[in-house]
Enzyme design. Structure first.
Site, PDB file in Angstrom:
ATOM      1  N   LYS A   1      -7.575   2.503  -9.842  1.00  0.00           N
ATOM      2  CA  LYS A   1      -7.065   2.813  -8.503  1.00  0.00           C
ATOM      3  C   LYS A   1      -7.236   4.300  -8.210  1.00  0.00           C
ATOM      4  O   LYS A   1      -6.985   5.149  -9.079  1.00  0.00           O
ATOM      5  CB  LYS A   1      -5.588   2.415  -8.415  1.00  0.00           C
ATOM      6  CG  LYS A   1      -4.951   2.610  -7.030  1.00  0.00           C
ATOM      7  CD  LYS A   1      -3.507   2.144  -7.041  1.00  0.00           C
ATOM      8  CE  LYS A   1      -2.821   2.354  -5.709  1.00  0.00           C
ATOM      9  NZ  LYS A   1      -1.422   1.876  -5.709  1.00  0.00           N
TER      10      LYS A   1
ATOM     11  N   SER B   1       0.027  -1.306  -2.389  1.00  0.00           N
ATOM     12  CA  SER B   1      -1.045  -0.359  -2.156  1.00  0.00           C
ATOM     13  C   SER B   1      -2.214  -0.488  -3.125  1.00  0.00           C
ATOM     14  O   SER B   1      -3.250   0.158  -2.954  1.00  0.00           O
ATOM     15  CB  SER B   1      -0.488   1.073  -2.239  1.00  0.00           C
ATOM     16  OG  SER B   1       0.018   1.340  -3.538  1.00  0.00           O
TER      17      SER B   1
ATOM     18  N   SER C   1       3.660  -2.501  -5.155  1.00  0.00           N
ATOM     19  CA  SER C   1       2.246  -2.238  -4.909  1.00  0.00           C
ATOM     20  C   SER C   1       1.291  -2.830  -5.929  1.00  0.00           C
ATOM     21  O   SER C   1       0.085  -2.854  -5.691  1.00  0.00           O
ATOM     22  CB  SER C   1       2.001  -0.728  -4.824  1.00  0.00           C
ATOM     23  OG  SER C   1       2.566  -0.204  -3.656  1.00  0.00           O
TER      24      SER C   1
END
Length: 455
Positions: free
Chosen positions: A79, A155, A179
Site C-alpha cells: 500500500k 482505504s 481500512s
C-alpha cells in the site's frame, strides 16, 4: 492451475518441487496487472524491471537449494503509505514531492524484503488513507473486481482489488477505522487487523493508536505466514510489541471447537442491510452446528462515533498542516475533515481518548464471558464508485456505514474479515471475528475454521 490463481503457500510449494519458478510466477502476475489494472486502477506504481530482478535473485536461491524466508519469491504488493526504498510513497496526495530520495524502508517493507518476497508495485489509497473508499485527486478511482461500477472499499482498496483480481496472492495494508477489513469484505478476500503494536509502523501514523498494519490475502494460512514475517519489533516504533511466543503459521489450524463466542448482528445500534445480515446469520448458525458455541449478545457500549471522528479529524489536521501546498491540492472531503480537526482542543482530544478507553474496558469485560465476538464485517454491500457514502442513504460521512469496524480500532483489538458469501447480485460479504487484545492467533484460527466450514 495458473500462477495468478495460486496462494502464497501453493507458490512456495511449487517452487520447492521445481514445478514453477519465481520468475514465471512474477511474469504471470505482471501480465495480469497489464490486463486488468487499466480497468480496476489498483496500482499507482508498477516497476516490472525491479520485480523481475528480485524474482531472478529468488530463483537463484531456490536453484541453489535454499530459500531466504518463508515466502521467498512470492509476489506481494505494498500500500502506498509504507515507505519503500527506491519507490516514491505519495500517499495519494499531490502535496507529496515524488522527487525525494526515498532511501528508507518502513518496518513492513524491510521485513518483506528480508524474507525474499518480490515487490510488484504499490497500491492505491485515498489521500492520506482518510476514508473507507479508494479514490484520490492524484490517482483517481479504484474499482471492485466483482463489479467495476462499484467501490473496492478503502482505504486499502487498491490492495484488496489487486489480490481479488489475481494481481498477486497477497498484499499489506493499513487499518485505522476498518481500512483492511472493509475492502477485504467488499472484494471477497481475507483482511486481518492485528492487535495494535503487533506490526510496527514507521513513520508513526498521525492517527495514533487507531492505525494498524496487516496482511490482505486469499486465505487465512497466507495471512498467518505474512504475520510471521511482518510481526517482529522495530526500534523505530516504540509501541511495537515483543515477538510472540508462538508462530502464527503453527497456530492458525488448531482445534477451536468448544470455544464460546458471541454474535452481534448490529452491535445493538448499527443499521445493517437485510441481505448482508441474512448471509452472516446463516454462516453463524452453521458455526454453532459445527461445534463453536454461539450466543447472541451485544457488547454493551453505545455508539462511539463522535469520539472516533474527533480522533480522526485531529490526526488529519496534525498531518496536513505540516504539508506545504496541501490546502491548494487536498481532496475536498479531506479538507472538510482538516477544518474540523483545527477546531478540536486538547481537552476534546483527551475526552475522546477517554471514550476509547471506556469501550476497551467494556470489551475486556465482554471477553471475560465470550472468547470472541462475531459481526458482519460491513453493514452494507459495495456501492457505486465516486461516493463517500452509499447514494441515497442520507448518511453524511463514511464512519457511519463503517460503524461495525471502527470501534475495534478504538479498542486496539485484533479483527479479521473472512469472505462468507455473496449477495443475489454477486457481491461479496465478509464475517468479522474480533478477539481480545493479543489473541491474534485465536482470531486467525477461527477464521481458518470458517474457511474450512464453507469449503
Amino acid at each position: 492451475m495458473e500462477p495468478t490463481e495460486m496462494t502464497a503457500v501453493e507458490l512456495v510449494t511449487a517452487y520447492g518441487a521445481g514445478d514453477l519458478s519465481p520468475v514465471e510466477a512474477t511474469t504471470a502476475v505482471l501480465d495480469r496487472i497489464e490486463a486488468r489494472d487499466g480497468e480496476l486502477n489498483a496500482f499507482c506504481l508498477v516497476d516490472a524491471e525491479t520485480s523481475l530482478e528480485q524474482a531472478a535473485q529468488s530463483e537463484a536461491r531456490w536453484r541453489a537449494g535454499y530459500a531466504k524466508g518463508l515466502l521467498d519469491g512470492v509476489p506481494v504488493s505494498i500500500k502506498d503509505v509504507f515507505l519503500t526504498e527506491g519507490w516514491p510513497t505519495l500517499r495519494g496526495s499531490r502535496a507529496v514531492d515524488p522527487g525525494g530520495a526515498w532511501a528508507e524502508d518502513s518496518p513492513v517493507a524491510s521485513r518483506l524484503r528480508a524474507d525474499g518476497m518480490v515487490f510488484v508495485g504499490k497500491t492505491t489509497t485515498p489521500e492520506l488513507a482518510w476514508k473507507a473508499v479508494t479514490d484520490s485527486p492524484l490517482t483517481g478511482i479504484t474499482r471492485n473486481p466483482a463489479d467495476p461500477a462499484l467501490t473496492a472499499g478503502g482505504s486499502s482498496g487498491g490492495a484488496a482489488a489487486a489480490v481479488a483480481a489475481g494481481m498477486g496472492p497477497c498484499a499489506v495494508g493499513t487499518d485505522g477505522g476498518g481500512s483492511i477489513r472493509i475492502p477485504a469484505s467488499f472484494c471477497g478476500i481475507v483482511g486481518f487487523k492485528p492487535t495494535y503494536g503487533r506490526v510496527p509502523m514507521y513513520p508513526a501514523s498521525p492517527f495514533g493508536p487507531l492505525a494498524h498494519a496487516g496482511p490482505m490475502t486469499r486465505t487465512v494460512e497466507d495471512a498467518a505466514l505474512l504475520m510471521d514475517i511482518i510481526a517482529l519489533p522495530d526500534h523505530r516504533d516504540p509501541t511495537s510489541a515483543e515477538p510472540p511466543h508462538l508462530t502464527f503459521r503453527g497456530e492458525f489450524n488448531r482445534e477451536v471447537t468448544g470455544i464460546h463466542v458471541a454474535y452481534s448482528r448490529d452491535l445493538g445500534y448499527v443499521p445493517v442491510d437485510d441481505e448482508v445480515a441474512r448471509i452472516v446469520d446463516d454462516v453463524v448458525a452453521r458455526l454453532d452446528e459445527a461445534g463453536i458455541q454461539v450466543t447472541a449478545a451485544d457488547p454493551g457500549f453505545t455508539d462511539p462515533l463522535e469520539a472516533f471522528e474527533t480522533l480522526w479529524a485531529s490526526g488529519a489536521a496534525t498531518l496536513l498542516r505540516r504539508m506545504p501546498g496541501a490546502r491548494e491540492t487536498v481532496d475536498p472531503g479531506l479538507a472538510r475533515v482538516w477544518d474540523a480537526g483545527e477546531q478540536i482542543s486538547a481537552v476534546d482530544y483527551l475526552e475522546a481518548r477517554a471514550v476509547a478507553a471506556s469501550v476497551g474496558i467494556a470489551m475486556g469485560a465482554f471477553h471475560e464471558i465470550h472468547n470472541l465476538l462475531l459481526t458482519p464485517a460491513v453493514a452494507v454491500p459495495p456501492f457505486a464508485v465516486g461516493h463517500e457514502v452509499p447514494p441515497g442513504s442520507g448518511l453524511r460521512s463514511w464512519p457511519q456505514w463503517a460503524a461495525l469496524s471502527f470501534p475495534f480500532n478504538l479498542t486496539q483489538q485484533p479483527a479479521i474479515s473472512v469472505p462468507v458469501g455473496r449477495t443475489a447480485a454477486g457481491l461479496p460479504v465478509g464475517l468479522q471475528i474480533v478477539g481480545p487484545r493479543h489473541s491474534d492467533d485465536l482470531v486467525l484460527a477461527v477464521g481458518r475454521f470458517v474457511e474450512w466450514l464453507l469449503g
